[in-house]
Design an enzyme around this catalytic site. Structure first.
Site: not given
Length: 356
Positions: A138-140
């Site tokens: 995801g966003c990481a």
């Protein structure tokens, strides 16, 4: 120790003003909420001015099945990814024959073989490149991709690594999902790609860049329900806890302190704060948690305003802007991103010349 030499970005083909999106969402969701106008304020309050999508806005007005959406994901990801990788190599003045490893990061679509294999065919890259696809971060993912490239280059200091982060979050939009999580996700998420070239310390190339001095990966136990996807018959449904800003304020500072202590640094040493802009509230939570002044998040906020939250590529958009401003030799900073798990990825960076 690896060096980030170049970052390029590739926008999705359709730019949409945030006000246009509000109109479409009002027509789709208006009959399901008595307070729709109050809820729609999130589109304005989020400080996002526009976003890029893989399909025109009217495409989202019809119900689309998982097969149709994922087919478009594969087609557009190969186009955008191929352009990003080709431009990255061209601007870095690196021949594709010199690439040793290809790290591909994405969470918004599915493909077997993975998108990196398809891009290698399009660009006629060497057949012995080591492929390392990463899914579900995801966003990481942008920060994680850089960290894993650093790990690879520490093991193979003569390596040249391509890191491609690509998300088409808009294609996960669920027209029939009337949950507030879906409404919030619709106000934030966008599409984009970013490619970084990372090299080991025995690679002799001219130029400046960020040296990756150290990294840290952290998983918050038993936090699977904070952020991610629920996979259903219609496709990927967003999981987006309203408590994310509170979690960041409480959890991030001790996490950062552990990292800084490990590398004998303090928050005062953070000259550059290169943060994934998950949203306006997330950036505010960063500031509160770490005691940062708002000027430290100016570039992250500018990227959020112009592009929205593209998940994994977004922190590389921020990094690119930092690199183009040419920091002073020896200036240091923290690159960080948060994602499903709930998790964080941090890198300590130092600007300088090539390592000889």
């Amino acid at each position: 120790m690896a060096m980030i030499r170049k970052v390029v970005t590739e926008n999705a083909p359709y730019h949409v003003d945030q006000k246009e999106i509000v109109g479409v969402v009002r027509s789709l969701f208006g009959g399901d909420y008595n307070d729709i106008e109050r809820l729609l304020k999130v589109f304005g309050n989020g400080q996002i001015e526009g976003r890029y999508f893989a399909a025109p806005l009217d495409w989202f007005e019809e119900e689309r099945g998982l097969e149709e959406k994922n087919k478009l994901y594969v087609e557009e990801a190969v186009k955008m990814g191929s352009r990003a990788v080709a431009r990255c190599l061209e601007e870095a003045k690196v021949d594709k024959e010199d690439i040793d490893a290809f790290i591909f990061v994405s969470s918004s679509g599915m493909s077997t073989p993975t998108i990196d294999a398809r891009i290698m065919n399009v660009l006629q890259m060497p057949q012995h490149v080591k492929r390392i696809p990463l899914w579900g971060l995801g966003c990481a993912g942008g920060a994680s991709g850089l960290s894993r490239a650093d790990d690879y280059c520490r093991a193979y200091p003569e390596a040249v690594v391509v890191v491609l982060c690509l998300e088409l979050c808009s294609l996960t939009f669920q027209r029939s999902d009337r949950s507030k999580s879906n409404l919030i996700g619709t106000s934030l998420f966008a599409d984009g790609a970013a490619c970084a070239l990372v090299t080991g310390d025995k690679v002799s190339l001219p130029g400046e860049g960020f040296h990756i001095k150290e990294s840290q990966s952290t998983l918050m136990r038993d936090s699977e329900d904070v952020m991610g996807w629920d996979v259903k018959d219609e496709g990927l449904h967003v999981v987006f806890s309203r408590d994310i800003p509170k979690i960041i304020e409480k959890w991030l500072k001790p996490n950062v302190n552990i990292f800084l202590e490990k590398i004998s640094k303090s928050s005062a040493d953070i000259i550059h704060f290169i943060a994934h802009p998950g949203g306006k509230k997330v950036l505010t939570a960063y500031e509160k948690s770490l005691g940062l002044t708002t000027d430290k998040t100016d570039i992250s906020r500018a990227v959020l305003a112009k592009y929205g939250n593209m998940s994994s590529p977004t922190v590389l958009y921020v990094l690119k802007d930092f690199m183009e401003k040419k920091p002073q030799h020896g200036e240091e900073g923290l690159l960080t991103a948060l994602g499903p798990g709930f998790s964080s990825e941090m890198l300590w960076l130092e600007w300088g010349d090539s390592v000889r």
